[in-house]
Design a protein around this motif. Structure first.
Motif, PDB file in Angstrom:
ATOM      1  N   ASN A  70       0.819  -1.212   0.000  1.00  0.00           N
ATOM      2  CA  ASN A  70       0.000   0.000   0.000  1.00  0.00           C
ATOM      3  C   ASN A  70       0.848   1.254   0.000  1.00  0.00           C
ATOM      4  OD1 ASN A  70      -2.406  -1.438  -0.072  1.00  0.00           O
ATOM      5  ND2 ASN A  70      -2.574  -1.540   2.149  1.00  0.00           N
ATOM      6  N   GLU A  71       1.973   1.220   0.695  1.00  0.00           N
ATOM      7  CA  GLU A  71       2.880   2.381   0.696  1.00  0.00           C
ATOM      8  C   GLU A  71       3.430   2.636  -0.704  1.00  0.00           C
ATOM      9  OE1 GLU A  71       5.798   1.398   3.629  1.00  0.00           O
ATOM     10  OE2 GLU A  71       4.504   1.947   5.315  1.00  0.00           O
ATOM     11  N   ARG A  74       0.594   4.019  -2.839  1.00  0.00           N
ATOM     12  CA  ARG A  74       0.272   5.393  -2.429  1.00  0.00           C
ATOM     13  C   ARG A  74       1.337   6.366  -2.945  1.00  0.00           C
ATOM     14  NH1 ARG A  74      -3.946   8.100  -1.818  1.00  0.00           N
ATOM     15  NH2 ARG A  74      -4.862   6.348  -0.725  1.00  0.00           N
ATOM     16  N   THR A  75       2.590   5.960  -2.933  1.00  0.00           N
ATOM     17  CA  THR A  75       3.664   6.808  -3.464  1.00  0.00           C
ATOM     18  C   THR A  75       3.426   7.104  -4.941  1.00  0.00           C
ATOM     19  OG1 THR A  75       5.274   5.976  -1.873  1.00  0.00           O
ATOM     20  CG2 THR A  75       6.157   6.927  -3.894  1.00  0.00           C
ATOM     21  N   VAL A  77       0.516   7.059  -6.501  1.00  0.00           N
ATOM     22  CA  VAL A  77      -0.695   7.860  -6.640  1.00  0.00           C
ATOM     23  C   VAL A  77      -0.452   9.316  -6.264  1.00  0.00           C
ATOM     24  CG1 VAL A  77      -2.990   8.213  -5.617  1.00  0.00           C
ATOM     25  CG2 VAL A  77      -2.295   5.939  -6.370  1.00  0.00           C
ATOM     26  N   GLU A  78       0.411   9.546  -5.283  1.00  0.00           N
ATOM     27  CA  GLU A  78       0.637  10.905  -4.798  1.00  0.00           C
ATOM     28  C   GLU A  78       1.709  11.662  -5.580  1.00  0.00           C
ATOM     29  OE1 GLU A  78       1.346  10.383  -0.624  1.00  0.00           O
ATOM     30  OE2 GLU A  78      -0.792  10.122  -0.188  1.00  0.00           O
ATOM     31  N   LEU A  90       1.345   3.293 -10.707  1.00  0.00           N
ATOM     32  CA  LEU A  90       0.722   2.344  -9.783  1.00  0.00           C
ATOM     33  C   LEU A  90       0.775   0.929 -10.353  1.00  0.00           C
ATOM     34  CD1 LEU A  90      -2.492   2.894  -7.761  1.00  0.00           C
ATOM     35  CD2 LEU A  90      -2.301   0.869  -9.177  1.00  0.00           C
ATOM     36  N   ARG A 127      -7.248  -1.830   0.770  1.00  0.00           N
ATOM     37  CA  ARG A 127      -6.792  -0.450   0.559  1.00  0.00           C
ATOM     38  C   ARG A 127      -6.204  -0.225  -0.830  1.00  0.00           C
ATOM     39  NH1 ARG A 127      -3.874   1.634   5.516  1.00  0.00           N
ATOM     40  NH2 ARG A 127      -5.965   1.306   6.320  1.00  0.00           N
ATOM     41  N   SER A 128      -5.463  -1.193  -1.362  1.00  0.00           N
ATOM     42  CA  SER A 128      -4.859  -0.997  -2.689  1.00  0.00           C
ATOM     43  C   SER A 128      -5.937  -0.822  -3.753  1.00  0.00           C
ATOM     44  CB  SER A 128      -3.926  -2.156  -3.034  1.00  0.00           C
ATOM     45  OG  SER A 128      -4.604  -3.383  -2.947  1.00  0.00           O
ATOM     46  N   THR A 131      -7.463   2.646  -3.237  1.00  0.00           N
ATOM     47  CA  THR A 131      -6.558   3.685  -3.737  1.00  0.00           C
ATOM     48  C   THR A 131      -6.704   3.835  -5.243  1.00  0.00           C
ATOM     49  OG1 THR A 131      -4.965   3.308  -1.964  1.00  0.00           O
ATOM     50  CG2 THR A 131      -4.118   4.333  -3.957  1.00  0.00           C
TER      51      THR A 131
END
Length: 197
Positions: A70-71, A74-75, A77-78, A90, A127-128, A131
């Motif tokens: 997930n980290e 998220r990296t 995506v952000e 992603l 969560r993935s 996201t």
């Protein structure tokens, strides 16, 4: 290492690190708390301070795996840039994780879908997908992606990328390099989602 010679200070982290290495070497069946204690040079009872049993260790490994995955997602995506570029990043991050950590990913999904999986594990496991769905929903709001349930679209996209990783692990991509196959799969997915390429 001889018994009692372990001075790391964080036995729980060391147990998880060693357990992941054993998972790669010997599979789930090769994991035991007693063997991990022996490998780390601690008493056979020491792991029980952190994991009540083998299943608790497996669940903790799955939680750790989902947290790391997930980290990474998220990296991606952000990162700055258009949604299509972030979705591409992603996708690459997922395939890289799936291929690099295949035994762990298998354990993660098995643990997530177990009848007695914890709320934490289920939440991390979803969560993935959430996201990805959030990013697709953003693209829909901006008029860059096709209509449809973002969660369903994300699920199909993940299925395609997971299938690609599975083929790569089975050496079933023939002469196509994984990086090339990944880019092609992402291109097809983005086109299917309605992004102009």
């Amino acid at each position: 290492m001889t018994e009692g010679s372990y001075h790391h200070g964080n036995l729980r982290a060391a147990l998880l690190e060693r357990a992941e290495a054993v998972l790669v070497e010997s599979g789930v069946d090769g994991l035991s708390l007693r063997a991990l204690a022996r490998d780390l040079g601690v008493s056979h009872a020491a792991p029980s301070r952190h994991f009540r049993d083998r299943q608790a260790l497996l669940d903790a490994l799955a939680v750790s795996g989902f947290t790391r995955l997930n980290e990474r997602l998220r990296t991606a995506v952000e990162a700055p840039g258009p949604v299509s570029a972030r979705l591409s990043a992603l996708g690459r991050a997922y395939v890289e994780f799936a291929v690099t950590h295949a035994p762990l990913l298998n354990l993660m999904f098995t643990a997530k879908h177990a009848d007695d999986s914890s709320a934490e594990l289920k939440e991390l496991g979803h969560r993935s997908l959430e996201t990805t769905a959030e990013l697709i929903a953003q693209a829909q709001r901006e008029g860059d992606a096709r209509a449809g349930d973002p969660a369903r679209l994300a699920q199909v996209a993940f299925s395609a990328l997971h299938g690609l990783a599975t083929l790569a692990l089975g050496s079933l991509l023939d002469d196509t390099p994984l990086a090339e196959a990944t880019e092609l799969a992402i291109d097809v997915l983005l086109t299917g989602l309605g992004f102009s390429r």
